[in-house]
Design an enzyme around this catalytic site. Structure first.
Site, PDB file in Angstrom:
ATOM      1  N   ARG A 152       0.840  -1.200   0.000  1.00 53.03           N
ATOM      2  CA  ARG A 152       0.000   0.000   0.000  1.00 53.03           C
ATOM      3  C   ARG A 152       0.875   1.249   0.000  1.00 53.03           C
ATOM      4  O   ARG A 152       0.586   2.223  -0.697  1.00 53.03           O
ATOM      5  CB  ARG A 152      -0.923  -0.011   1.233  1.00 53.03           C
ATOM      6  CG  ARG A 152      -2.119  -0.946   1.120  1.00 53.03           C
ATOM      7  CD  ARG A 152      -2.763  -1.210   2.479  1.00 53.03           C
ATOM      8  NE  ARG A 152      -4.017  -1.938   2.377  1.00 53.03           N
ATOM      9  CZ  ARG A 152      -4.122  -3.241   2.154  1.00 53.03           C
ATOM     10  NH1 ARG A 152      -3.021  -3.970   2.004  1.00 53.03           N
ATOM     11  NH2 ARG A 152      -5.304  -3.836   2.085  1.00 53.03           N
ATOM     12  N   SER A 157     -11.802  -7.943   0.162  1.00 52.36           N
ATOM     13  CA  SER A 157     -11.735  -6.553   0.607  1.00 52.36           C
ATOM     14  C   SER A 157     -10.801  -5.736  -0.275  1.00 52.36           C
ATOM     15  O   SER A 157     -10.886  -4.507  -0.315  1.00 52.36           O
ATOM     16  CB  SER A 157     -11.250  -6.491   2.060  1.00 52.36           C
ATOM     17  OG  SER A 157      -9.902  -6.929   2.155  1.00 52.36           O
ATOM     18  N   GLU A 194      -6.548 -14.772   6.996  1.00 52.41           N
ATOM     19  CA  GLU A 194      -5.169 -15.173   6.700  1.00 52.41           C
ATOM     20  C   GLU A 194      -4.526 -15.923   7.865  1.00 52.41           C
ATOM     21  O   GLU A 194      -3.527 -16.620   7.691  1.00 52.41           O
ATOM     22  CB  GLU A 194      -4.331 -13.946   6.359  1.00 52.41           C
ATOM     23  CG  GLU A 194      -4.180 -12.966   7.503  1.00 52.41           C
ATOM     24  CD  GLU A 194      -3.809 -11.569   7.028  1.00 52.41           C
ATOM     25  OE1 GLU A 194      -2.888 -10.990   7.600  1.00 52.41           O
ATOM     26  OE2 GLU A 194      -4.434 -11.064   6.068  1.00 52.41           O
ATOM     27  N   ARG A 247       1.164 -19.748   3.626  1.00 51.68           N
ATOM     28  CA  ARG A 247       0.572 -19.984   4.942  1.00 51.68           C
ATOM     29  C   ARG A 247       0.295 -21.473   5.188  1.00 51.68           C
ATOM     30  O   ARG A 247       0.228 -21.898   6.340  1.00 51.68           O
ATOM     31  CB  ARG A 247      -0.676 -19.117   5.116  1.00 51.68           C
ATOM     32  CG  ARG A 247      -0.355 -17.624   4.981  1.00 51.68           C
ATOM     33  CD  ARG A 247      -1.324 -16.736   5.683  1.00 51.68           C
ATOM     34  NE  ARG A 247      -1.100 -15.336   5.334  1.00 51.68           N
ATOM     35  CZ  ARG A 247      -0.200 -14.544   5.910  1.00 51.68           C
ATOM     36  NH1 ARG A 247       0.583 -15.022   6.867  1.00 51.68           N
ATOM     37  NH2 ARG A 247      -0.059 -13.273   5.530  1.00 51.68           N
TER      38      ARG A 247
END
Length: 439
Positions: free
Chosen positions: A30, A179, A326, A398
C-alpha cells in the site's frame, strides 16, 4: 525424500526466543502505491523484501516510477535499516508489461493506477492468478470510464488502456469475495478527477481490518476519506480528489507472520517475544493476542515487544475468523493439536486465496491422521493423534508455516516446497531453526 521436501523440525524442549518479524506485506505494498501517486518523493522504511513486494516494485517501475533500494539508510528520517526511496513518475507511462505473480495486492491495486498511465498496460501472472477473483476491480473501473480488455474472462491476463486520467465518481461493486476490491479503488481514488465513491452491494466484506488499514494510510498520505467506521453510511467509502504527499513511512512488522512463532510457544509450553509489536495498529494479525490466549496462552507487552507464553496445553476454540482469514491455516494447525474440538467459521472466502485453503487444510491434516471436515464457511477440527507424512503446500506460504507448526509435535512431517514462504517470510526455514535452537 526428494530435495523439494523439507523435514519439519520436532521441538525437543520448550522454546524461549525473541524474534524479529519482517515488515508487513500489506503495509509495504500500500505504501508503494501511495508513494508512486504522490506529488513528490517519499521513503518506505523497513519494507518487506519478498516476492510480493518485489512484484509490486517492479510493476511500478514498469510504469515509470523510480524506486531506489537502500541499505542502512538511517539519515533523512526515522526508521533506519533498509529503505526504498520512491520517486513518482509525474505521468505514468505506457505501453508497459506488469507481472502480478500470484500476489493479490499487485493484481488488485495496480490496474486502478494503470488507468492513469499514458498508454496500454498489459497484466499477466502465475496460472493461479487466472483463477482468482478480479471482476470487482475490472467491472468497477469500466463503470468509472476505463477501457479494459480481458477477453470476457473477468480476470487475467488483461490490458488496461490508460489515457492519463479517469473521471471517477460513484461505483457499485460486490466486494464479498475480497476486501482488496475496495482498497484498490481507495488507494488511487484521490487521483481521479472526481475522486471515487465506492458502494458495496454484495454480501459482508471479508477482512475489514485491511480496509481500515488502507483508509488510515490514505489519510496519512494527505487523502480525504469518509468511511463507515467514522459514522458514515454503511458499506460506502468516499475519497475526495486531491494531491497525495510524499512522506517518510516506517512499515510495522507483519503481525500475521507472528502466527507460527507464537504457535510454537503454545505447542511447546514456551515463550516467544516478537520485537516492536505496535500497541495500536490496524493489522488483522493483532487479533492473535486474543485468539491464542483463548487457546491456552497468555501475553504481555515488554520493553522489546509482545511476549507470548504457552502452558503446553492447547484448548479448542469456536472462532469467527471472517476478518482475519489469513490466520486460519496456522490456527487450524494449532487446533489439530488441541485437547478439544474447534470450529473455525466465517471464512468461505478462503477458497479463493492462493489456493482453496479450506480444502487444502482438510486434506493435508487428514492425510496425517487428522479429522477435519469442511463446513459451508469453515472447518470443524476434531483432534486425533497425528503421524508423519508429506504435507503439500499448493504454492501457499501460509500452508507451509502451518505444516511447520504441526511438525513441532509430530515426527516425520515433510513439507513440500517450503520455499513458498518467501512470499512474506524470505528466511523462514532459518528463522524456524533459530527459534528451536537447532541452527
Amino acid at each position: 525424500m526428494t530435495d523439494s521436501l523439507w523435514p519439519a523440525p520436532v521441538a525437543t524442549a520448550a522454546v524461549d526466543a525473541t524474534v524479529t518479524i519482517p515488515g508487513s506485506k500489506s503495509a509495504t505494498n500500500r505504501a508503494l502505491v501511495l508513494a508512486a501517486l504522490a506529488d513528490g518523493p517519499g521513503w518506505v522504511r523497513r519494507p518487506l523484501r519478498s516476492r510480493d513486494s518485489q512484484l509490486m516494485a517492479d510493476g511500478l517501475r514498469a510504469l515509470g516510477v523510480g524506486i531506489e533500494e537502500t541499505v542502512n539508510a538511517a539519515s533523512g528520517g526515522t526508521g533506519g535499516g533498509e529503505a526504498w526511496r520512491v520517486i513518482p513518475a509525474g505521468r505514468l507511462r505506457g505501453p508497459a508489461q506488469v507481472d502480478v505473480g500470484n500476489a493479490g495486492t499487485v493484481m488488485r491495486f495496480l490496474p486502478p493506477l494503470a488507468v492513469l498511465a499514458d498508454g496500454a498496460v498489459h497484466f499477466d501472472g502465475d496460472p493461479r492468478s487466472y483463477e482468482r477473483p478480479q471482476h470487482g476491480v475490472i467491472d468497477a473501473l469500466r463503470a468509472l470510464g476505463a477501457r479494459i480488455d480481458d477477453g470476457g474472462r473477468g480476470g487475467f491476463p488483461l490490458t488496461v488502456h490508460g489515457t492519463g486520467s479517469l473521471d471517477g465518481g460513484t461505483v457499485e461493486l460486490d466486494a464479498s469475495s475480497s476486501s482488496q476490491f475496495i482498497s484498490a479503488l481507495l488507494l488511487s481514488g484521490a487521483r481521479y478527477n472526481n475522486g471515487v465513491e465506492i458502494r458495496n452491494i454484495g454480501g459482508t466484506v471479508p477482512s475489514l481490518p485491511h480496509i481500515r488499514m488502507t483508509v488510515d494510510m490514505v489519510r496519512k498520505a494527505g487523502g480525504q476519506v469518509d468511511a463507515p467506521e467514522d459514522g458514515g453510511e454503511k458499506d460506502v467509502w468516499r475519497v475526495t480528489p486531491g494531491a497525495l504527499i510524499g512522506r517518510d513511512l516506517v512499515v510495522e512488522p507483519d503481525l500475521s507472520n507472528a502466527a507460527p512463532f507464537f504457535a510454537a510457544a503454545l505447542v511447546t509450553g514456551g515463550r516467544v517475544t516478537v520485537r516492536d509489536w505496535p500497541k495500536h495498529t490496524y493489522q488483522p494479525g493483532d487479533q492473535l493476542r486474543e485468539i491464542y490466549t483463548r487457546m491456552g496462552g497468555s501475553c504481555r507487552f515488554s520493553d522489546e515487544g509482545l511476549e507470548f507464553t504457552g502452558t503446553g496445553r492447547i484448548h479448542g476454540i469456536e472462532a469467527d475468523l471472517h476478518d482475519v482469514g489469513e490466520l486460519t491455516p496456522v490456527i487450524a494447525a494449532v487446533a489439530a493439536l488441541a485437547d478439544s474440538e474447534s470450529h473455525l467459521y466465517g471464512i468461505a472466502h478462503l477458497r479463493l486465496h492462493e489456493t482453496d485453503r479450506l480444502a487444502a487444510l482438510a486434506k493435508e491434516i487428514n492425510d496425517l491422521g487428522g479429522n477435519v471436515t469442511e463446513t459451508e464457511d469453515g472447518l470443524r477440527i476434531r483432534p486425533r493423534t497425528l503421524h508423519g507424512g508429506v504435507f503439500h503446500t499448493y504454492e501457499d506460504h501460509r500452508l507451509a508455516t502451518a505444516a511447520a507448526v504441526l511438525g513441532l509435535a509430530v515426527k516425520g512431517v515433510e513439507v513440500e516446497n517450503v520455499a513458498t514462504t518467501a512470499k512474506t517470510l524470505p528466511d523462514f526455514p532459518q528463522m524456524w531453526a533459530d527459534l528451536l535452537g537447532q541452527s
